[in-house]
Scaffold this motif. Structure first.
Motif, PDB file in Angstrom:
ATOM      1  N   ALA A 298      14.764   2.563   0.296  1.00  0.00           N
ATOM      2  CA  ALA A 298      14.314   3.514  -0.721  1.00  0.00           C
ATOM      3  C   ALA A 298      14.583   2.908  -2.089  1.00  0.00           C
ATOM      4  N   ALA A 299      13.767   3.288  -3.049  1.00  0.00           N
ATOM      5  CA  ALA A 299      13.959   2.802  -4.419  1.00  0.00           C
ATOM      6  C   ALA A 299      15.196   3.462  -5.020  1.00  0.00           C
ATOM      7  N   SER A 300      16.096   2.649  -5.591  1.00  0.00           N
ATOM      8  CA  SER A 300      17.322   3.178  -6.190  1.00  0.00           C
ATOM      9  C   SER A 300      17.053   3.859  -7.525  1.00  0.00           C
ATOM     10  N   ARG A 301      15.944   3.513  -8.179  1.00  0.00           N
ATOM     11  CA  ARG A 301      15.587   4.078  -9.483  1.00  0.00           C
ATOM     12  C   ARG A 301      14.101   3.837  -9.719  1.00  0.00           C
ATOM     13  N   ASP A 302      13.562   4.463 -10.750  1.00  0.00           N
ATOM     14  CA  ASP A 302      12.181   4.179 -11.127  1.00  0.00           C
ATOM     15  C   ASP A 302      12.057   2.706 -11.475  1.00  0.00           C
ATOM     16  N   THR A 303      11.068   2.041 -10.910  1.00  0.00           N
ATOM     17  CA  THR A 303      10.937   0.607 -11.143  1.00  0.00           C
ATOM     18  C   THR A 303       9.481   0.202 -10.955  1.00  0.00           C
ATOM     19  N   THR A 304       9.218  -1.088 -11.015  1.00  0.00           N
ATOM     20  CA  THR A 304       7.878  -1.612 -10.763  1.00  0.00           C
ATOM     21  C   THR A 304       7.984  -2.798  -9.819  1.00  0.00           C
ATOM     22  N   LEU A 305       6.880  -3.077  -9.127  1.00  0.00           N
ATOM     23  CA  LEU A 305       6.817  -4.235  -8.247  1.00  0.00           C
ATOM     24  C   LEU A 305       5.373  -4.715  -8.199  1.00  0.00           C
ATOM     25  N   ASN A 306       5.191  -5.980  -8.515  1.00  0.00           N
ATOM     26  CA  ASN A 306       3.842  -6.571  -8.521  1.00  0.00           C
ATOM     27  C   ASN A 306       2.865  -5.757  -9.373  1.00  0.00           C
ATOM     28  N   GLY A 307       3.373  -5.182 -10.454  1.00  0.00           N
ATOM     29  CA  GLY A 307       2.522  -4.430 -11.361  1.00  0.00           C
ATOM     30  C   GLY A 307       2.325  -2.977 -11.014  1.00  0.00           C
ATOM     31  N   TYR A 308       2.931  -2.500  -9.918  1.00  0.00           N
ATOM     32  CA  TYR A 308       2.778  -1.106  -9.502  1.00  0.00           C
ATOM     33  C   TYR A 308       4.054  -0.324  -9.825  1.00  0.00           C
TER      34      TYR A 308
ATOM     35  N   MET B 144       0.846  -1.192   0.000  1.00  0.00           N
ATOM     36  CA  MET B 144       0.000   0.000   0.000  1.00  0.00           C
ATOM     37  C   MET B 144       0.877   1.236   0.000  1.00  0.00           C
ATOM     38  N   THR B 145       0.292   2.356  -0.387  1.00  0.00           N
ATOM     39  CA  THR B 145       1.001   3.637  -0.408  1.00  0.00           C
ATOM     40  C   THR B 145       0.446   4.536   0.687  1.00  0.00           C
ATOM     41  N   ILE B 146       1.340   5.159   1.434  1.00  0.00           N
ATOM     42  CA  ILE B 146       0.956   6.215   2.361  1.00  0.00           C
ATOM     43  C   ILE B 146       1.789   7.438   2.013  1.00  0.00           C
TER      44      ILE B 146
END
Length: 438
Positions: A316-326, A1-3
């Motif tokens: 933290a994300a090292s770069r723009d990416t995706t995970l489980n389709g998000y 989820m995103t907060i």
């Protein structure tokens, strides 16, 4: 989820498969760090746009890899993962036992004693020697560590992280500078003092401890590399990382373990019987954990049911990416929900029940469960994992050899919910009675 935490999104990863997919299979994408603005001002470096120094909070990349490799190699030189360190652990275990014996079975709070023992093991590696528990300098160190770890972020902390411009108000007067932040600054000063003391007595032919090893690298490294990787600021922050990550976590886990022993006397008795039959009163060795499967299972269950850092240290994300389709944007904060793994009924049936047997096979042998991950997984797994495992096992066995623990007569049963400071899930204050065994 995103907060949303102020101006940026934070993504919470829950469930073992999702967490493993991110931190192990996609480690290059999810192994960075992002300090909140108020913390970056203190632990960062103005020459690198507040990039965090040290190992624990440094961004993922060549600099972090270099520091972690140096720290691991140096710590191994001074005993990490070796039998030579067992002597220091047993020395502290004996000192702890003597402190407890002085209470003659009367109620007392174990917290500071436990921190003294664990912190002193790190002191012997980092500073080259242990402190007496009454040493004013040592008591100052323990006080600072407690304040930094347990003090919750203040309103000014939160406001400064939501609207970074407000962080500049923090240092206009002590009245609005939050206690934990002040203590962190004081802890930095303590480490600088220790570094300077070592520099005054430094002998390149007699490397006494971690600080000396770092100072030696300062001298050996080419000037440009020394400015980049071996500054006093870097050493200061690495020392803080070692104490923050290595003291409170192990000390708190041991306190939770003793709390569960008091509330489950039948389990405590089984641990006593196993230790008596295998060790008697002989000093424990970490190599003997395979001979003490029920004791090992009990400690594994403590670490499962009471995740000391239930949201880990934020990634933290090292770069723009995706995970489980998000879509996951670069530098998004990533919270790792270890609690969701350890309390997953699909992995651990009836997860709220304290049950060491879940880590034993039909023959009574200890069985490791891959989803018990109190130290994290992937590239950012805890630097001191091996030391913590050794300390936890040997100190717990030493205490159980010598004492039976129970609640003071008439005392209410302590809450098992715990309290949450900045990162650590600690028991509510409680007293115990330690009755010497035979």
């Amino acid at each position: 989820m995103t907060i949303w935490t102020g101006q940026g999104p934070a993504i919470v990863l829950s469930g073992y498969e999702t967490i493993r997919n991110a931190l192990v299979k996609r480690a290059e994408d999810f192994s960075s760090r992002k300090l909140p603005p108020t913390m970056a001002d203190i632990r960062g470096d103005e020459t690198t746009k507040n990039a965090a120094k040290g190992v624990l909070h440094a961004a993922y990349g060549p600099h972090w890899k270099h520091q972690r490799k140096f720290a691991l190699m140096t710590l191994r030189d001074f005993g990490f993962g070796k039998r030579s360190l067992e002597g220091k652990v047993n020395e502290e275990g004996n000192a702890l036992v003597q402190e407890i014996l002085s209470h003659n079975g009367q109620p007392f709070d174990l917290k500071i004693m436990m921190q003294n023992a664990v912190s002193n093991i790190i002191c012997s590696i980092v500073f080259g020697g242990r402190f007496e528990y009454g040493d004013p300098e040592f008591r100052r160190l323990i006080h600072l560590l407690n304040a930094v770890v347990e003090t919750k972020p203040s309103f000014m902390d939160r406001l400064g992280n939501i609207l970074p411009v407000f962080r500049y108000l923090r240092f206009r007067g002590n009245s609005i500078q939050e206690k934990g932040t002040k203590m962190l600054v004081t802890l930095q000063e303590f480490c600088r003092e220790q570094i300077e003391k070592h520099r005054q007595t430094f002998d390149p032919n007699d490397i006494r401890d971690f600080i000396d090893a770092f100072l030696l690298e300062q001298q050996r490294a080419p000037e440009e590399k020394a400015r980049e990787n071996f500054t006093d600021k870097e050493l200061q922050e690495v020392l803080i990382d070692l104490f923050l990550a290595g003291t409170e976590t192990t000390a708190t886990t041991t306190r939770w373990a003793l709390l569960y022993m008091m509330l489950n006397p039948d389990i405590q008795e089984k641990v006593h019987q196993e230790i008596d039959s295998v060790l008697g009163q002989s000093a424990p060795s970490y190599a003997q954990r395979n001979q003490l499967p029920y004791t090992a299972a009990t400690l594994a269950e403590v670490q499962r049911i009471k995740a000391i850092v239930p949201l880990s240290v934020p990634h933290a994300a090292s770069r723009d990416t995706t995970l489980n389709g998000y879509n996951i944007p670069q530098e998004a904060t990533i919270f790792i929900n270890l609690w969701s793994v350890h309390m997953d009924p699909q992995l651990f049936p009836d997860p709220n029940t304290f049950q060491p047997e879940r880590f034993l096979d039909q023959d009574g042998n200890f069985v490791k469960h891959e989803a018990v991950i109190p130290f994290g997984i992937g590239h950012r797994v805890c630097l001191g994992e091996q030391l913590a495992k050794m300390e936890l096992f040997m100190l717990f066995v030493s205490l159980m050899q010598r004492f039976t623990f129970h609640l003071p007569e008439g005392a209410p049963e302590p809450s098992m919910v715990g309290t949450y400071g900045r990162t650590i899930n600690v028991p509510v204050p409680f007293e115990l009675c330690a009755v010497a065994r035979g």
